[in-house]
Design a protein around this motif. Structure first.
Motif, mmCIF file in Angstrom:
data_model
loop_
_atom_site.group_PDB
_atom_site.id
_atom_site.type_symbol
_atom_site.label_atom_id
_atom_site.label_comp_id
_atom_site.label_asym_id
_atom_site.label_seq_id
_atom_site.Cartn_x
_atom_site.Cartn_y
_atom_site.Cartn_z
ATOM 1 N N ALA A 202 0.861 -1.203 0.048
ATOM 2 C CA ALA A 202 0.015 0.017 0.047
ATOM 3 C C ALA A 202 0.943 1.351 -0.084
ATOM 4 C CB ALA A 202 -0.947 0.042 1.271
ATOM 5 N N ASP A 203 2.031 1.110 0.611
ATOM 6 C CA ASP A 203 2.951 2.461 0.709
ATOM 7 C C ASP A 203 3.417 2.724 -0.692
ATOM 8 O OD1 ASP A 203 2.779 2.601 3.428
ATOM 9 O OD2 ASP A 203 4.562 1.183 3.807
ATOM 10 N N LEU A 204 3.730 1.636 -1.510
ATOM 11 C CA LEU A 204 4.310 1.914 -2.874
ATOM 12 C C LEU A 204 3.351 2.680 -3.603
ATOM 13 C CD1 LEU A 204 5.853 -1.754 -3.391
ATOM 14 C CD2 LEU A 204 6.864 0.417 -2.917
ATOM 15 N N ASP A 205 1.965 2.523 -3.362
ATOM 16 C CA ASP A 205 0.918 3.140 -4.467
ATOM 17 C C ASP A 205 0.623 4.514 -3.712
ATOM 18 O OD1 ASP A 205 0.846 0.924 -5.967
ATOM 19 O OD2 ASP A 205 -0.566 -0.067 -4.653
ATOM 20 N N ALA A 206 1.143 4.900 -2.557
ATOM 21 C CA ALA A 206 0.767 6.143 -2.259
ATOM 22 C C ALA A 206 1.427 7.338 -3.006
ATOM 23 C CB ALA A 206 1.393 6.297 -0.820
ATOM 24 N N THR A 207 0.839 8.158 -2.939
ATOM 25 C CA THR A 207 1.492 9.615 -3.852
ATOM 26 C C THR A 207 2.419 10.248 -3.225
ATOM 27 O OG1 THR A 207 -0.318 11.117 -3.392
ATOM 28 C CG2 THR A 207 -0.561 9.955 -5.418
ATOM 29 N N VAL A 208 3.635 10.783 -3.865
ATOM 30 C CA VAL A 208 4.756 11.344 -3.215
ATOM 31 C C VAL A 208 4.739 12.571 -4.004
ATOM 32 C CG1 VAL A 208 6.458 10.209 -4.333
ATOM 33 C CG2 VAL A 208 6.828 11.347 -2.311
ATOM 34 N N GLY A 209 5.181 13.775 -3.393
ATOM 35 C CA GLY A 209 5.460 15.158 -4.187
ATOM 36 C C GLY A 209 6.902 15.333 -4.301
ATOM 37 N N PHE A 210 7.818 14.238 -4.469
ATOM 38 C CA PHE A 210 9.212 14.582 -4.802
ATOM 39 C C PHE A 210 9.858 13.513 -5.615
ATOM 40 C CE2 PHE A 210 13.848 13.939 -3.933
ATOM 41 C CZ PHE A 210 14.065 15.369 -4.026
ATOM 42 N N PRO A 211 10.713 13.930 -6.743
ATOM 43 C CA PRO A 211 10.882 15.334 -7.037
ATOM 44 C C PRO A 211 10.047 16.045 -7.942
ATOM 45 C CG PRO A 211 11.955 13.532 -8.468
ATOM 46 C CD PRO A 211 11.245 12.753 -7.470
ATOM 47 N N TRP A 212 8.769 15.712 -8.074
ATOM 48 C CA TRP A 212 7.991 16.220 -8.947
ATOM 49 C C TRP A 212 7.024 16.889 -8.294
ATOM 50 C CZ3 TRP A 212 8.721 10.879 -8.014
ATOM 51 C CH2 TRP A 212 9.526 10.212 -9.220
ATOM 52 N N PRO A 213 5.992 17.821 -8.759
ATOM 53 C CA PRO A 213 5.219 18.498 -8.030
ATOM 54 C C PRO A 213 4.175 17.642 -7.518
ATOM 55 C CG PRO A 213 4.957 19.154 -10.290
ATOM 56 C CD PRO A 213 6.157 18.300 -10.004
ATOM 57 N N PRO A 214 3.427 17.683 -6.272
ATOM 58 C CA PRO A 214 2.498 16.713 -5.950
ATOM 59 C C PRO A 214 1.395 16.624 -6.791
ATOM 60 C CG PRO A 214 3.064 18.555 -4.189
ATOM 61 C CD PRO A 214 3.751 18.875 -5.278
ATOM 62 N N GLU A 215 0.981 17.372 -7.630
ATOM 63 C CA GLU A 215 -0.116 17.273 -8.503
ATOM 64 C C GLU A 215 0.462 16.361 -9.926
ATOM 65 O OE1 GLU A 215 1.957 21.151 -9.738
ATOM 66 O OE2 GLU A 215 1.201 20.403 -7.777
ATOM 67 N N ALA A 216 1.390 15.901 -9.732
ATOM 68 C CA ALA A 216 2.029 14.943 -10.837
ATOM 69 C C ALA A 216 1.317 13.747 -10.618
ATOM 70 C CB ALA A 216 3.480 14.821 -11.064
ATOM 71 N N GLY A 217 0.903 13.247 -9.326
ATOM 72 C CA GLY A 217 0.444 11.941 -8.996
ATOM 73 C C GLY A 217 1.266 10.854 -9.038
ATOM 74 N N HIS A 218 2.722 11.029 -8.868
ATOM 75 C CA HIS A 218 3.609 10.036 -8.893
ATOM 76 C C HIS A 218 3.630 9.299 -7.760
ATOM 77 C CE1 HIS A 218 5.160 10.579 -12.743
ATOM 78 N NE2 HIS A 218 5.561 11.696 -12.589
ATOM 79 N N THR A 219 3.973 8.076 -7.622
ATOM 80 C CA THR A 219 3.814 7.197 -6.363
ATOM 81 C C THR A 219 5.539 6.962 -5.648
ATOM 82 O OG1 THR A 219 4.155 5.122 -7.583
ATOM 83 C CG2 THR A 219 1.854 5.899 -7.396
ATOM 84 N N VAL A 220 5.250 6.278 -4.724
ATOM 85 C CA VAL A 220 6.416 5.933 -3.866
ATOM 86 C C VAL A 220 7.339 4.975 -4.710
ATOM 87 C CG1 VAL A 220 7.037 4.610 -1.864
ATOM 88 C CG2 VAL A 220 5.615 6.539 -1.310
ATOM 89 N N THR A 221 6.691 4.174 -5.633
ATOM 90 C CA THR A 221 7.393 3.401 -6.484
ATOM 91 C C THR A 221 8.159 3.995 -7.583
ATOM 92 O OG1 THR A 221 5.492 1.396 -6.377
ATOM 93 C CG2 THR A 221 7.024 1.573 -8.266
ATOM 94 N N HIS A 222 7.395 5.219 -7.888
ATOM 95 C CA HIS A 222 8.195 6.382 -9.077
ATOM 96 C C HIS A 222 9.270 6.805 -8.232
ATOM 97 C CE1 HIS A 222 4.259 6.144 -10.946
ATOM 98 N NE2 HIS A 222 4.864 6.225 -12.016
ATOM 99 N N LEU A 223 9.080 7.105 -6.963
ATOM 100 C CA LEU A 223 10.440 7.891 -6.342
ATOM 101 C C LEU A 223 11.529 6.866 -6.037
ATOM 102 C CD1 LEU A 223 11.719 9.971 -4.421
ATOM 103 C CD2 LEU A 223 10.272 9.245 -2.546
ATOM 104 N N ILE A 224 11.068 5.764 -5.833
ATOM 105 C CA ILE A 224 12.399 4.751 -5.659
ATOM 106 C C ILE A 224 12.994 4.469 -6.937
ATOM 107 C CG2 ILE A 224 12.897 2.375 -5.044
ATOM 108 C CD1 ILE A 224 10.203 2.444 -3.095
ATOM 109 N N GLY A 225 12.415 4.230 -7.999
ATOM 110 C CA GLY A 225 12.842 4.389 -9.255
ATOM 111 C C GLY A 225 13.737 5.296 -9.703
ATOM 112 N N TRP A 226 13.249 6.566 -9.561
ATOM 113 C CA TRP A 226 13.894 8.092 -9.599
ATOM 114 C C TRP A 226 15.235 7.720 -8.756
ATOM 115 C CZ3 TRP A 226 15.497 11.835 -6.555
ATOM 116 C CH2 TRP A 226 15.999 12.823 -7.002
ATOM 117 N N VAL A 227 15.218 7.548 -7.555
ATOM 118 C CA VAL A 227 16.535 7.495 -6.719
ATOM 119 C C VAL A 227 17.426 6.367 -7.474
ATOM 120 C CG1 VAL A 227 17.534 6.454 -4.526
ATOM 121 C CG2 VAL A 227 15.544 7.884 -4.688
#
Length: 171
Positions: free
Chosen positions: A127-152
């Motif tokens: 469930a945490d992986l599907d939560a939205t996160v506002g970094f490094p994108w603006p919050p309205e981008a709708g990217h998830t924790v999964t996106h954040l980990i992939g970006w890192v």
């Protein structure tokens, strides 16, 4: 059998880190502030006995070549802020992320960030992986924790390649 997303992302991170560890073990203090070009970004001693990274809010033209010092500061900055977002803490400002200096202090800092990152990954649920996160994108981008980990992982891969290339060129 499908591989869980966090397992795949952790595998990718570990692979990239193993390549980084090769270079970390071989870095000398003088490697950090070696300037490979006339136009470069580095970290400079400041009046408080610390270090101040070169920075511009609008990318200069020509783009400066970063030193290993600057890249390691930059890694510490984006990684610290990514950890803040992943842990639900207020994000640090760029100016608040201090570079420890050339040599072992910076290597230890990066290894500690790795340990913090892995601990944060170990605490994640599906469930945490599907939560939205506002970094490094603006919050309205709708990217998830999964996106954040992939970006890192991608940012780490890029920075590892840059540091490795600079180290090899200096040799």
């Amino acid at each position: 059998m499908p591989v869980p997303t966090v397992t795949l992302l952790r595998w990718q991170f570990d692979l990239t880190w193993s390549l980084f560890d090769y270079h970390l073990a071989r870095l000398e203090p003088a490697d950090f502030r070696w300037e490979p070009a006339a136009v470069c970004w580095t970290v400079r001693p400041d009046a408080d006995g610390g270090w101040t990274p070169d920075w511009a809010d609008v990318e200069p033209d020509p783009v400066p070549v970063p030193t290993i010092a600057w890249i390691t500061w930059h890694m510490g900055w984006w990684w610290s802020v990514a950890l803040d977002h992943l842990r639900g803490r207020p994000a640090r400002r760029r100016e608040d992320v201090r570079w420890p200096g050339p040599g072992e202090a910076t290597i230890a800092w990066l290894r500690d960030l790795r340990a913090q990152w892995l601990a944060a990954l170990d605490d994640l649920t599906d469930a945490d992986l599907d939560a939205t996160v506002g970094f490094p994108w603006p919050p309205e981008a709708g990217h998830t924790v999964t996106h954040l980990i992939g970006w890192v992982n991608a940012e780490l891969m890029k920075n590892v390649a840059e540091i490795g290339q600079l180290r090899l060129l200096r040799q």
